[in-house]
Structure formats: C-alpha cells, structure tokens
Design a protein around this motif. Structure first.
Motif, PDB file in Angstrom:
ATOM      1  N   LYS A   1       0.845  -0.995  -0.175  1.00 43.70           N
ATOM      2  CA  LYS A   1       0.069  -0.338   0.098  1.00 43.70           C
ATOM      3  C   LYS A   1       0.505   0.954  -0.369  1.00 43.70           C
ATOM      4  N   PHE A   2       1.683   1.238   0.573  1.00 43.52           N
ATOM      5  CA  PHE A   2       2.545   2.246   1.052  1.00 43.52           C
ATOM      6  C   PHE A   2       3.127   3.267  -0.503  1.00 43.52           C
ATOM      7  N   LEU A   3       3.859   1.291  -1.151  1.00 45.00           N
ATOM      8  CA  LEU A   3       4.806   1.686  -2.615  1.00 45.00           C
ATOM      9  C   LEU A   3       3.318   2.442  -3.293  1.00 45.00           C
ATOM     10  N   ASN A   4       2.222   2.001  -3.436  1.00 46.79           N
ATOM     11  CA  ASN A   4       1.666   1.734  -4.075  1.00 46.79           C
ATOM     12  C   ASN A   4       1.064   3.189  -3.890  1.00 46.79           C
ATOM     13  N   ASP A   5       1.069   3.774  -2.639  1.00 49.89           N
ATOM     14  CA  ASP A   5       0.849   5.196  -3.137  1.00 49.89           C
ATOM     15  C   ASP A   5       1.907   6.052  -3.177  1.00 49.89           C
ATOM     16  N   LYS A   6       2.668   5.825  -2.944  1.00 53.31           N
ATOM     17  CA  LYS A   6       4.588   6.953  -3.552  1.00 53.31           C
ATOM     18  C   LYS A   6       4.435   7.022  -4.360  1.00 53.31           C
ATOM     19  N   TYR A   7       3.897   5.636  -5.454  1.00 54.05           N
ATOM     20  CA  TYR A   7       4.283   5.806  -6.948  1.00 54.05           C
ATOM     21  C   TYR A   7       3.259   6.669  -7.525  1.00 54.05           C
ATOM     22  N   VAL A   8       1.398   6.766  -7.640  1.00 56.20           N
ATOM     23  CA  VAL A   8       0.773   7.834  -7.311  1.00 56.20           C
ATOM     24  C   VAL A   8       0.812   9.062  -7.569  1.00 56.20           C
ATOM     25  N   TYR A   9       1.221   9.042  -6.064  1.00 60.20           N
ATOM     26  CA  TYR A   9       1.938  10.346  -5.624  1.00 60.20           C
ATOM     27  C   TYR A   9       2.781  11.328  -6.158  1.00 60.20           C
ATOM     28  N   GLU A  10       3.989  10.366  -6.813  1.00 55.55           N
ATOM     29  CA  GLU A  10       5.079  10.395  -7.411  1.00 55.55           C
ATOM     30  C   GLU A  10       4.731  11.149  -8.572  1.00 55.55           C
ATOM     31  N   LEU A  11       3.491  10.221  -9.437  1.00 61.92           N
ATOM     32  CA  LEU A  11       3.515  10.923 -11.070  1.00 61.92           C
ATOM     33  C   LEU A  11       2.163  11.796 -10.122  1.00 61.92           C
ATOM     34  N   LYS A  12       0.987  12.343  -9.799  1.00 58.84           N
ATOM     35  CA  LYS A  12       0.701  13.661  -9.621  1.00 58.84           C
ATOM     36  C   LYS A  12       1.603  14.926  -9.014  1.00 58.84           C
TER      37      LYS A  12
ATOM     38  N   PRO B   1       0.370  17.746 -13.611  1.00 54.48           N
ATOM     39  CA  PRO B   1      -1.096  18.105 -13.092  1.00 54.48           C
ATOM     40  C   PRO B   1      -1.795  17.728 -13.046  1.00 54.48           C
ATOM     41  N   ASN B   2      -2.457  17.540 -15.057  1.00 55.55           N
ATOM     42  CA  ASN B   2      -3.776  16.451 -15.241  1.00 55.55           C
ATOM     43  C   ASN B   2      -3.922  15.541 -14.487  1.00 55.55           C
ATOM     44  N   LEU B   3      -2.731  14.943 -14.031  1.00 56.13           N
ATOM     45  CA  LEU B   3      -3.025  13.578 -12.919  1.00 56.13           C
ATOM     46  C   LEU B   3      -3.199  14.115 -11.767  1.00 56.13           C
ATOM     47  N   ALA B   4      -2.811  15.246 -11.069  1.00 57.78           N
ATOM     48  CA  ALA B   4      -2.907  15.787  -9.983  1.00 57.78           C
ATOM     49  C   ALA B   4      -4.403  16.261  -9.379  1.00 57.78           C
ATOM     50  N   ASN B   5      -5.070  16.493 -11.011  1.00 55.81           N
ATOM     51  CA  ASN B   5      -6.500  17.132 -10.687  1.00 55.81           C
ATOM     52  C   ASN B   5      -6.914  16.484 -11.232  1.00 55.81           C
TER      53      ASN B   5
ATOM     54  N   LEU C   1      -5.030   8.225 -15.832  1.00 54.40           N
ATOM     55  CA  LEU C   1      -4.280   7.731 -15.410  1.00 54.40           C
ATOM     56  C   LEU C   1      -4.099   6.523 -17.080  1.00 54.40           C
ATOM     57  N   LYS C   2      -5.776   5.822 -17.496  1.00 54.86           N
ATOM     58  CA  LYS C   2      -5.945   4.576 -18.939  1.00 54.86           C
ATOM     59  C   LYS C   2      -5.744   5.863 -19.904  1.00 54.86           C
ATOM     60  N   GLN C   3      -5.466   6.993 -19.950  1.00 58.83           N
ATOM     61  CA  GLN C   3      -5.604   8.174 -21.018  1.00 58.83           C
ATOM     62  C   GLN C   3      -4.414   8.520 -21.220  1.00 58.83           C
ATOM     63  N   TYR C   4      -3.404   7.851 -20.677  1.00 55.44           N
ATOM     64  CA  TYR C   4      -1.623   7.505 -21.748  1.00 55.44           C
ATOM     65  C   TYR C   4      -1.704   6.628 -22.020  1.00 55.44           C
ATOM     66  N   SER C   5      -0.732   7.270 -23.497  1.00 54.35           N
ATOM     67  CA  SER C   5       0.127   5.775 -23.386  1.00 54.35           C
ATOM     68  C   SER C   5       0.736   5.060 -23.220  1.00 54.35           C
ATOM     69  N   ASP C   6       1.599   3.860 -23.749  1.00 54.88           N
ATOM     70  CA  ASP C   6       2.564   3.371 -22.738  1.00 54.88           C
ATOM     71  C   ASP C   6       3.900   4.290 -22.573  1.00 54.88           C
ATOM     72  N   SER C   7       4.098   4.882 -23.817  1.00 51.45           N
ATOM     73  CA  SER C   7       5.429   5.093 -24.075  1.00 51.45           C
ATOM     74  C   SER C   7       5.536   6.745 -22.925  1.00 51.45           C
ATOM     75  N   ASP C   8       4.246   7.768 -22.931  1.00 49.14           N
ATOM     76  CA  ASP C   8       4.538   8.699 -22.307  1.00 49.14           C
ATOM     77  C   ASP C   8       4.136   7.964 -21.046  1.00 49.14           C
TER      78      ASP C   8
END
Length: 541
Positions: free
Chosen positions: A44-55, A59-63, A71-78
């Motif tokens: 759980k800690f690692l999951n939330d840390k990864y999400v936090y870092e992406l945000k 900004p689009n993910l944070a907001n 997140l599903k709108q992002y391509s694998d390369s992005d």
C-alpha cells in the motif's frame, strides 16, 4: 487534534484493521501474521508513493477527479517517460498492478491468485533495487505469495485486505518526517518485536537508547558521504536514528543480521525513512562467522560510524572452532570465548561483536555499542583485554551506564560503550543509573527516560562535563591506574563534610559516645551470661 496526530491515528487504525482481518481468518498471533501485515502495509505504501510521485510530475493526474481513469488515457510510452523522472526511492508499479486495479477485480474467481500475482509482479519489477541479499548471494524479493497462509476462504481474505487498503491513503503522509515514521514503524512491529523468530539480537532498541547513541556519535553537522554500519542490525532502529542525525541524503547504510525476519523489517524501515538506496547493502547472514562487507583486497570493509545492540549471550559452539583461524587473529585479537561444559547458550558472543566493530572502523571512525554493564569492570579475561586495547590504542570516547530495566525484555543492566579513533585526550564516564521513571509494560517493569533526562546525558557527554555523582572526565592514564575500569562510580571523589565545633561541644559529644558504649558493653555481658546459662541447661534425650 493536530494534522500530524490525525495522520498518526489514521495510520495506526489501518494497521489495526489489517490485524483484525488476520484475526477474523484465524491468523491472530500466528507466526506468519507479521508477514501478511508488513507486506500488505508495504504494498500500500509503495502504491501510494508511486501515485503521489506521478501527481507531482503531471498536473492533469493531480487534478483529475478519477486518477485511474485519467491514467488510462496515457500511452505506454508517455507513462514510461513520466516514470523515468521518478526518484529511486519510489518503486515502479505497472498500471495493472495498482491497488485501484486490484480493487476492480475483487469479485473475479480465484481473486487470491490475482492478489498474490500482483504482489509478485511488483517484487519482480523492482528486484534490483528493493531486494535484500543473503550471504550466499540469493535475492530475497519484496513480496511473496501471502494467501498461502490462509487455509480456507482465501479469496474472501484477500478481498478483505484490499478493502481495508483502498479505504486509506498515504498521500498526505509523505511530507512527514523521521519521528512520525519511527512511531508508525514501532506500532507496526510491536506485536512481532521479539527474537523468537531469529537467532540474534532483539529487533527493537528503545528510542531513548538509540537517540543517545546517535546524538553522542554525530556532533559534526557537516558530515557528508558517511558510511554507517550495524553488524547485528535487527529491525534497524539504531541505524535509522543514526541516519537521521547525519541526514538521510548524506549517508549510506550497511548491515548484516542472521535473521530473515529482521532483514525484512529493516528493509521496511529503510523504505519508510527514504533510505531505499541502501537496501542493496542489507545482508542476511552470520556476521561473526562470515562477515559479508569486504574491500576489493579481501579485507573487512571499514565504516565511518558503527552502531550495535548485539546479542549478549548465544550458543555459537557449532562454529566456534572455525573462528580460531589465521584470518581472524587480528579481528579477534582478545580471544574467542571458551565453550562451557553446560549452559552453552550463555556464551558471551557480544565480546566477538565488540572486537569485530573495533576492527571495522575507519581511521577516523566512531562507534556506539550496547554492552552488559559487567563488561566495563570485569577484572580478567577477554573483557579486560578489550578495554586495555581501547585505552592503549586511544580509541575510547566514553561510557554511559544506563538505568536498570531500560529494556523491558531483559533484567541485564546495560551501558553504552562509545569509541572514537580520533580521541587522544580525555574520556567521559557517565553514571545515569539513577535516572528515569519505572513503568509497567505488560508483565515487565521498564525504566523510561524523559526528554530532559535524555538531553542531560547527551549534553554532559558531548561537553565532557564533570558533574557530582553523575559524570567524571578522566585521562587514559587514570583509567590504566584503575585497572582499566570504565565505571564512573570508581572515579567519583569521596566528599567529607567538616563542621567547626567548640571544645565544649566536642567534649559533650565524646561523653555521649562513651556513655553509649558503656551501655552497649553492659548489655553484651548480660547477653553472654544468658547464652552460657541456656547452654548449660541443654540435655541429651
């Protein structure tokens, strides 16, 4: 209630919820419960840390109202470009392995297999950075198949865990500091804080002891690139306090411990305290028999700071003979404890750890070691040889003798031995045995130091201050003259109070003494006659 207090309460509630799930499925107080609790918490800690870092990066993910949908709108390369910017302290979680995706699948058949595979995939994707090494070079991955510990209703069990995890968020906690995570870690492992699952030291050293050790070792605020080592690390309480005193970004941690459980707990502690870069240096293995950390020339690695609360007594008779080798002559210069005919579990293994630590210090290295207080005054044997070497080599900084029962789990009185290879001058000896307040901890009595008392010890030690009946500052020659005793009490001055009295007062006191003596002598004679008469009256029947 402050925000930090709210965070602490909520995090502890999550831990309680996870333990409740285990209890409901028959795993309460089970030997494997700690694996489920700590691994679920860490995922759980690692999951939330990864999400936090992406945000933080996007900004689009944070907001976004729905992070997962965004997140599903992002391509694998992005997404790959984003993850390349994430710090090394953050585990990389593939979208399919996010907790939110697990939650979506909870009603699928064989959910336990999906749950386990998710954790195993996360471990595999982060194997290089997050794995602990064994002495033989095997990698111990982050996670294992944990549903196997439940005999029935595995799907329901894993679903219950996921529901507890998804209802909580760590994202507002990542800004918290060391003290917060130290408290959370202590709460997380409190039910598993024994050495029943391992052979070496206790997993947890009281924070008062850890704080004093770190504060007396790290007096330079400009330390950089420091190497920190614990040869019997347990869950890493001493190392975490040391790293915090230096600065987590200014040091690298190294450790070794024979216990699988302690290595897993130490890894968790490193993750919580932003020291992921040191996980690769955490070794599961026998330090005394096969020390792992070595230089390119095969010599033992040397470290700037060493902390240790080694096991005091342990049966190492199985490999004692192997230690008596040419390669170990310099390391164990004072000798190897003999194997007793009985009570082999009382073999003083801490004497080997002290010698190992002395051998593992850099030219300017410092160390702090918890030892039984008997070590500082023993008049013969390996104990005295070690103290003699410390004095003759001028690598002793001082000793702090702690109050009894500072560890609730042992009645052994302990002292902290401080080494400093640059200390060519005076040594400070502190007798803190009278400090602290007695409290009950379960069935045991424990001594707790207040913050003011902790600071008193730290201030006196670092200032090398002599205080009546508390501390003394002595030279190496003074210690040699006292047969290498490191007990502060043996150096305290005996104070005699003189009071001026008149000749008349003197004569009156002397007459009083004479009168008392005459009375006592008379009583003694009467008692003698009574005893003699009683003896005469005894008859054989």
């Amino acid at each position: 209630m402050t925000t930090t207090t709210q965070f602490e309460t909520q995090t502890k509630a999550l831990i309680d919820d996870l333990k409740s799930v285990c209890a409901n499925y028959g795993l309460g107080n089970d030997g494997n419960e700690f694996k489920i609790i700590t691994q679920s918490f860490l995922y759980k800690f690692l999951n939330d840390k990864y999400v936090y870092e992406l945000k933080q990066l996007e900004p689009n993910l944070a907001n976004a109202e729905d992070f997962d949908a965004a997140l599903k709108q992002y391509s694998d390369s992005d997404l790959e470009m984003l993850t390349m910017q994430i710090s090394q302290n953050t585990a990389l979680i593939a979208p399919k392995n996010l907790l939110s995706r697990l939650f979506e699948q909870q009603d699928k058949p064989k959910f336990a297999e999906i749950f386990d595979q998710t954790l195993l995939d996360v471990a595999k994707d982060n194997n290089d950075i997050f794995s602990v090494l064994t002495q033989g070079g095997e990698k111990v991955a982050l996670f294992e198949n944990i549903s196997k510990y439940v005999t029935d209703n595995r799907d329901a069990f894993c679903k219950a865990l996921v529901n507890k995890l998804v209802a909580f968020s760590f994202e507002h906690i990542f800004t918290q500091k060391f003290d917060f995570f130290a408290t959370i870690f202590e709460y997380l492992i409190k039910d598993y804080n024994t050495n029943s699952g391992g052979k070496y030291a206790e997993y947890f050293t009281p924070h008062a002891v850890a704080k004093i050790m770190a504060a007396c070792l790290v007096t330079d605020t400009n330390v950089t690139n420091a190497t920190c080592y614990d040869p019997s690390a347990g869950s890493g309480t001493l190392l975490m306090n040391l790293a915090h005193a230096i600065g987590e970004d200014k040091c690298t941690i190294y450790s070794q411990d024979i216990s699988q459980k302690s290595s897993a707990l130490l890894r968790l502690n490193l993750v919580l305290n932003n020291l992921v870069h040191s996980i690769q240096n955490i070794i599961q293995g026998n330090t005394i028999l096969k020390p792992y950390h070595k230089q390119e020339n095969g010599q033992l690695e040397q470290f700037d700071y060493i902390v240790s609360n080694p096991p005091f007594k342990l049966d190492f008779s199985d490999y004692s003979a192997d230690l008596d080798s040419k390669a170990n002559k310099e390391r164990f210069f004072a000798g190897i404890p003999n194997i007793p005919k009985s009570k082999k579990d009382s073999m003083a293994i801490y004497l080997l750890f002290i010698q190992h630590i002395m051998h593992s210090l850099t030219a300017k290295g410092k160390a702090a070691i918890v030892v039984p207080t008997g070590f500082i005054t023993a008049q013969s044997g390996i104990d005295k040889k070690i103290r003699q070497k410390l004095v003759e080599s001028k690598m002793l900084a001082g000793v702090v003798s702690m109050p009894s029962n500072i560890f609730a789990t042992t009645g052994t009185n302990v002292s902290i031995l401080f080494l400093d290879k640059t200390n060519t001058k005076d040594v400070v000896l502190v007798d803190a045995s009278t400090l602290g307040t007695k409290v009950k901890e379960g069935k045991n009595q424990k001594t707790v130091l207040s913050e003011a008392e902790e600071q008193q010890i730290i201030n006196v030690f670092n200032a090398k201050e002599a205080k009546d009946d508390f501390s003394v500052v002595v030279s190496y020659e003074d210690i040699k003259a006292k047969n290498y005793s490191l007990s502060a009490g043996q150096y305290f001055e005996v104070k005699i109070e003189y009071i001026d009295i008149t000749a008349e007062e003197f004569n009156t006191k002397m007459k009083g003494f004479e009168s008392n003596l005459e009375t006592l002598f008379a009583e003694s004679k009467g008692l003698e006659k009574e005893i003699q008469n009683n003896l005469k009256g005894l008859k054989y029947e």
